[in-house]
Design an enzyme around this catalytic site. Structure first.
Site, PDB file in Angstrom:
ATOM      1  N   TYR A  95       0.375 -37.483 -13.445  1.00 19.19           N
ATOM      2  CA  TYR A  95       0.619 -38.853 -13.007  1.00 19.19           C
ATOM      3  C   TYR A  95       1.084 -38.888 -11.562  1.00 19.19           C
ATOM      4  O   TYR A  95       0.670 -39.739 -10.771  1.00 19.19           O
ATOM      5  CB  TYR A  95       1.677 -39.518 -13.892  1.00 19.19           C
ATOM      6  CG  TYR A  95       1.165 -40.060 -15.196  1.00 19.19           C
ATOM      7  CD1 TYR A  95       0.197 -41.060 -15.226  1.00 19.19           C
ATOM      8  CD2 TYR A  95       1.661 -39.585 -16.406  1.00 19.19           C
ATOM      9  CE1 TYR A  95      -0.274 -41.562 -16.430  1.00 19.19           C
ATOM     10  CE2 TYR A  95       1.202 -40.079 -17.619  1.00 19.19           C
ATOM     11  CZ  TYR A  95       0.235 -41.069 -17.623  1.00 19.19           C
ATOM     12  OH  TYR A  95      -0.221 -41.557 -18.817  1.00 19.19           O
ATOM     13  N   GLU A  96       1.972 -37.990 -11.221  1.00 16.45           N
ATOM     14  CA  GLU A  96       2.536 -37.969  -9.872  1.00 16.45           C
ATOM     15  C   GLU A  96       1.455 -37.740  -8.824  1.00 16.45           C
ATOM     16  O   GLU A  96       1.458 -38.370  -7.761  1.00 16.45           O
ATOM     17  CB  GLU A  96       3.595 -36.883  -9.786  1.00 16.45           C
ATOM     18  CG  GLU A  96       4.384 -36.863  -8.498  1.00 16.45           C
ATOM     19  CD  GLU A  96       5.538 -35.880  -8.550  1.00 16.45           C
ATOM     20  OE1 GLU A  96       6.178 -35.691  -7.502  1.00 16.45           O
ATOM     21  OE2 GLU A  96       5.797 -35.307  -9.635  1.00 16.45           O
ATOM     22  N   ASP A 154       7.643 -43.746 -20.281  1.00 15.98           N
ATOM     23  CA  ASP A 154       7.224 -45.103 -20.634  1.00 15.98           C
ATOM     24  C   ASP A 154       8.316 -46.082 -20.205  1.00 15.98           C
ATOM     25  O   ASP A 154       9.469 -45.952 -20.611  1.00 15.98           O
ATOM     26  CB  ASP A 154       7.011 -45.187 -22.144  1.00 15.98           C
ATOM     27  CG  ASP A 154       6.328 -46.470 -22.580  1.00 15.98           C
ATOM     28  OD1 ASP A 154       6.507 -47.510 -21.906  1.00 15.98           O
ATOM     29  OD2 ASP A 154       5.625 -46.450 -23.603  1.00 15.98           O
ATOM     30  N   GLU A 169       6.295 -33.818 -26.989  1.00 13.49           N
ATOM     31  CA  GLU A 169       5.316 -34.898 -26.857  1.00 13.49           C
ATOM     32  C   GLU A 169       5.014 -35.447 -28.248  1.00 13.49           C
ATOM     33  O   GLU A 169       4.770 -34.673 -29.176  1.00 13.49           O
ATOM     34  CB  GLU A 169       4.037 -34.370 -26.201  1.00 13.49           C
ATOM     35  CG  GLU A 169       2.904 -35.363 -26.098  1.00 13.49           C
ATOM     36  CD  GLU A 169       3.293 -36.624 -25.341  1.00 13.49           C
ATOM     37  OE1 GLU A 169       3.128 -37.722 -25.921  1.00 13.49           O
ATOM     38  OE2 GLU A 169       3.772 -36.508 -24.195  1.00 13.49           O
TER      39      GLU A 169
END
Length: 214
Positions: A193-194, A117, A68
């Protein structure tokens, strides 16, 4: 998406034992970092770390590296990591543009890309983690039978990814435009996010890309 800076995050990360601070020096030596010869799986753009930490907990005989580039996001992943007592998970604060600087040929068995992204502007297409440019990078350090597993809710990015995989001479399998209503949902681990996107009714797209090597 604008990321909120968390004061002190860089300093905290710099002192954390779960973060490898000199990854270029570990190229070809990652098994020494883990102290074993178990397979190595990586997640590029791991966000807050829910996905890769869950994988590490479920699979103690696989080594995991979460990558990250944003300190404030990595800090959240470290918080989750500190609740896990296993020794098969490390993090890097690193930009994937230079990923071939940290992994040697045949050093990685699997790559996970989750909700990357989309870089929607055409002039930024090379920055997408499923672009032909990135696939060429992955090909340099994946093992012979290694593969890339990609999930997204962005249909445009998914269509782009399907095209790039084919144009790059890679093969596709386990392709679905609605993961949660497909045969591939068994064993699926959701990212933060999912969970959010699927709860809104958005279909999750998934593919596996691999390269047949002699």
């Amino acid at each position: 998406m604008r990321l909120r800076n968390i004061p002190g995050s860089r300093e905290y990360i710099a002192q954390n034992d779960y973060v490898v601070h000199d990854p270029e020096q570990k190229k070809g030596k990652w098994h020494e970092v883990f102290g074993n010869n178990n397979p190595i799986h990586i997640e590029i753009g791991m966000g807050k770390g829910q996905f890769i930490t869950s994988l590490a907990m479920q699979n103690p005989n696989i080594n995991y590296i979460g990558i990250e580039k944003y300190s404030s996001v990595l800090l959240r992943a470290i918080e989750k990591r500190e609740e896990y007592e296993g020794d098969n998970l490390y993090f890097l604060r690193f930009d994937a543009e230079s990923i071939t600087d940290i992994f040697a040929p045949s050093e990685v068995d699997r790559i996970y890309l989750n909700f990357s992204d989309p870089w929607p502007k055409d002039r930024h297409s090379k920055r997408r983690l499923t672009s032909s440019e990135f696939l060429a990078r992955y090909d340099q350090f994946l093992v012979k039978d290694g593969y890339v597993a990609f999930k997204t809710d962005n249909r445009d990015l998914f269509d782009f990814s399907l095209e790039q995989v084919t144009l790059s001479g890679w093969q596709l399998r386990d392709v679905t435009f609605d993961l949660h209503h497909s045969e591939y949902v068994e064993g699926n681990i959701m990212t933060e996010y999912e969970e959010r996107f699927s709860s809104m009714g958005n279909p999750i797209h998934r593919l596996v890309a691999f390269r047949e090597k002699e």
